[in-house]
Design an enzyme around this catalytic site. Sequence first.
Site, PDB file in Angstrom:
ATOM      1  N   THR A 142       0.825  -1.214   0.000  1.00 44.04           N
ATOM      2  CA  THR A 142       0.000   0.000   0.000  1.00 44.04           C
ATOM      3  C   THR A 142       0.856   1.260   0.000  1.00 44.04           C
ATOM      4  OG1 THR A 142      -0.104   0.196   2.404  1.00 44.04           O
ATOM      5  CG2 THR A 142      -1.759  -1.210   1.350  1.00 44.04           C
ATOM      6  N   CYS A 143       0.202   2.395  -0.249  1.00 45.42           N
ATOM      7  CA  CYS A 143       0.914   3.672  -0.309  1.00 45.42           C
ATOM      8  C   CYS A 143       0.972   4.355   1.049  1.00 45.42           C
ATOM      9  CB  CYS A 143       0.250   4.586  -1.317  1.00 45.42           C
ATOM     10  SG  CYS A 143       0.393   3.936  -2.977  1.00 45.42           S
ATOM     11  N   ASP A 144       0.974   3.583   2.114  1.00 46.27           N
ATOM     12  CA  ASP A 144       1.119   4.162   3.443  1.00 46.27           C
ATOM     13  C   ASP A 144       2.502   3.790   3.958  1.00 46.27           C
ATOM     14  OD1 ASP A 144       1.056   4.571   6.286  1.00 46.27           O
ATOM     15  OD2 ASP A 144      -1.118   4.757   6.109  1.00 46.27           O
TER      16      ASP A 144
END
Length: 379
Positions: A326-328
């Site tokens: 994910t983009c976290d």
Amino acid sequence: MTDRIQDFLRRRREEGGEGPCLVVDLEVVRENYLAFAKSLPDTRVFYAVKANPAPEVLDLLARLGSCFDTASLVEIEQVLATGATADRISFGNTIKKERDIARAFALGVRLFAVDCEAEVEKVARAAPGAKVFCRILCDGAGAEWPLSRKFGCAPAMAGRVLEHAHRLGLVAYGLSFHVGSQQRNPQMWDGALKASAAIFRDLAERGIHLQMVNLGGGFPTRYLKDVPIVRVYGQAIFRALRKHFGNRIPETIIEPGRGMVGNAGVIEAEVVLISRKADDDKVRWVYLDIGKFNGLAETMDEMIRYPIRTPFDGDERAPCVIAGPTCDSVDVLYEKEPYALPVSLEIGSKVLIEGTGAYTTTYSAVGFNGFPPLQSYVI
Ligand SMILES: *Cc1c(COP(=O)(O)O)cnc(C)c1O
């Protein structure tokens, strides 16, 4: 890793199955249940449903005679759906809405956890005459996933809480504690049982005779480090009961979650990218299609370190940071302590993450960044 899981994953690949998935082998769950029953023969097993509430797991355990520790109405309904009767259910969360207590009571549940007088009052109003046990604090030393101070009260307060329950017409039934999840030291039950016996004696002097000690969960799964087998826990617990309660050992229950299902599950995931952050970077970054948001939440603070198998095991290894898709930026699994993976690992390689039968599917978000929740198969 069992042959059954390996066969299942091979077939799934041949049929073009996509995305990370968990496969749970019910044979292993059955073996675990029988090991608990045999190692603690006078203790009833209340499976902690939150560890893995898959209907097949609950059905199997219900058939084997297990009872269930639940934390919400939905979990109570999941257990009742197996055909198990409500007298095999404990509502073990110390933080309950009064209307949920009333609904559980209407469904036949008669055993409730409390850790303060305000919760006792809710139970007295919504579940008159029910049995309550008071949870006492445990410091969680020795546990890889300690449960901190969120649940339980100081042992010095527990007597007052149970006396209040007694006065309000409830059955002051006993005590509970949890020595911390993934507890690798079987001696950790001793201190909590010592405190429990003192509360039993103190209340008996006031005419209240407790009957039960709930020994909680904490039984480990083998990840990278060896852990004692459940028989060793059974022996240590029995010795502590004898030492502190003499020949008046109370009724006991355990609530295994991780120890019941952890080693029954394997996650298959895929390497999406391998890269370096600079030309002279010693550490490679390995990005998987699974991370903290779709099943591996217990890597938080790198607390649980899962065994990861690759098709290249046996080859030379080098340190890697392992991250999710994910983009976290918190979606990094192992960085403080890099993880050695084979240098021959490739983009597209499948990896197997072992010991993932507990606390994975239920910790998976419904679709953060569009990544679907972890698929689960029970075989
Ligand atoms: C989560 C939980 C358990 C299970 O703990 P494990 O360490 O997974 O065995 C048992 N009892 C209660 C009250 C829990 O909240």
